[in-house]
Design a protein around this motif. Structure first.
Motif, PDB file in Angstrom:
ATOM      1  N   UNK A 148       0.866  -1.172   0.000  1.00 56.78           N
ATOM      2  CA  UNK A 148       0.000   0.000   0.000  1.00 56.78           C
ATOM      3  C   UNK A 148       0.910   1.231   0.000  1.00 56.78           C
ATOM      4  N   UNK A 149       0.746   2.076  -0.996  1.00 56.94           N
ATOM      5  CA  UNK A 149       1.584   3.267  -1.126  1.00 56.94           C
ATOM      6  C   UNK A 149       0.664   4.482  -1.089  1.00 56.94           C
ATOM      7  N   UNK A 150       1.025   5.448  -0.248  1.00 54.85           N
ATOM      8  CA  UNK A 150       0.231   6.670  -0.117  1.00 54.85           C
ATOM      9  C   UNK A 150       0.883   7.802  -0.885  1.00 54.85           C
ATOM     10  N   UNK A 151       0.047   8.731  -1.353  1.00 51.53           N
ATOM     11  CA  UNK A 151       0.569   9.918  -2.021  1.00 51.53           C
ATOM     12  C   UNK A 151       1.290  10.784  -0.998  1.00 51.53           C
ATOM     13  N   UNK A 152       2.050  11.763  -1.455  1.00 48.92           N
ATOM     14  CA  UNK A 152       2.841  12.581  -0.535  1.00 48.92           C
ATOM     15  C   UNK A 152       1.978  13.356   0.456  1.00 48.92           C
ATOM     16  N   UNK A 153       0.735  13.681   0.078  1.00 45.85           N
ATOM     17  CA  UNK A 153      -0.132  14.397   1.016  1.00 45.85           C
ATOM     18  C   UNK A 153      -0.999  13.447   1.839  1.00 45.85           C
ATOM     19  N   UNK A 154      -0.946  12.139   1.546  1.00 47.22           N
ATOM     20  CA  UNK A 154      -1.673  11.146   2.311  1.00 47.22           C
ATOM     21  C   UNK A 154      -3.142  11.000   1.944  1.00 47.22           C
ATOM     22  N   UNK A 155      -3.601  11.736   0.954  1.00 48.38           N
ATOM     23  CA  UNK A 155      -5.013  11.675   0.573  1.00 48.38           C
ATOM     24  C   UNK A 155      -5.318  10.410  -0.225  1.00 48.38           C
ATOM     25  N   UNK A 156      -4.418  10.039  -1.112  1.00 52.94           N
ATOM     26  CA  UNK A 156      -4.649   8.883  -1.978  1.00 52.94           C
ATOM     27  C   UNK A 156      -3.757   7.723  -1.565  1.00 52.94           C
ATOM     28  N   UNK A 157      -4.281   6.511  -1.693  1.00 56.74           N
ATOM     29  CA  UNK A 157      -3.466   5.308  -1.487  1.00 56.74           C
ATOM     30  C   UNK A 157      -3.619   4.406  -2.698  1.00 56.74           C
ATOM     31  N   UNK A 158      -2.551   3.673  -2.971  1.00 56.89           N
ATOM     32  CA  UNK A 158      -2.510   2.779  -4.125  1.00 56.89           C
ATOM     33  C   UNK A 158      -2.086   1.401  -3.675  1.00 56.89           C
ATOM     34  N   UNK A 159      -2.742   0.388  -4.223  1.00 57.09           N
ATOM     35  CA  UNK A 159      -2.334  -0.996  -3.955  1.00 57.09           C
ATOM     36  C   UNK A 159      -1.449  -1.458  -5.109  1.00 57.09           C
ATOM     37  N   UNK A 160      -0.269  -1.945  -4.769  1.00 56.76           N
ATOM     38  CA  UNK A 160       0.650  -2.455  -5.787  1.00 56.76           C
ATOM     39  C   UNK A 160       0.864  -3.942  -5.579  1.00 56.76           C
TER      40      UNK A 160
END
Length: 107
Positions: free
Chosen positions: A72-84
């Motif tokens: 799970x990777x979050x964007x720099x502002x923490x608003x978005x997360x991505x599953x890789x």
């Protein structure tokens, strides 16, 4: 005398002043002749089997792939997360029909 003629003589004097004396290499005796003959070339032996992977590689089934655990990777502002899902290994077959396994390091 013209300036061009004087310049030419001066240049020849400069060039000739530093020249080494003409020397000749000593004579060498004639080389011994080699008798003519016919030779035979043999082709190189084929490489032993199992020395490598025969190209092309073909993936038979996508379902045979193995994956590293989900990241799970979050964007720099923490608003978005991505599953890789990162690839762990792939089963392939080479041109000779032999299995080939590609294993990838954990990220």
């Amino acid at each position: 005398m013209s300036d061009a003629g004087k310049l030419q003589r001066d240049l020849q004097a400069l060039v000739g002043a530093g020249a080494a004396p003409a020397r000749k290499l000593p004579e060498r005796p004639a080389a011994t002749p080699v008798a003519s003959r016919t030779g035979v070339a043999k082709p190189a032996a084929p490489a032993a089997s199992g020395a490598g992977i025969a190209s092309p590689l073909t993936e038979e089934s996508f379902a045979d792939r193995e994956w590293h655990p989900e990241a799970i990777i979050a964007s720099s502002d923490g608003i978005f997360t991505f599953s890789l899902y990162r690839l762990k290994s792939v089963q392939m077959t080479d041109a000779n029909g032999l299995p080939v396994q590609l294993i990838f390091a954990a990220p």
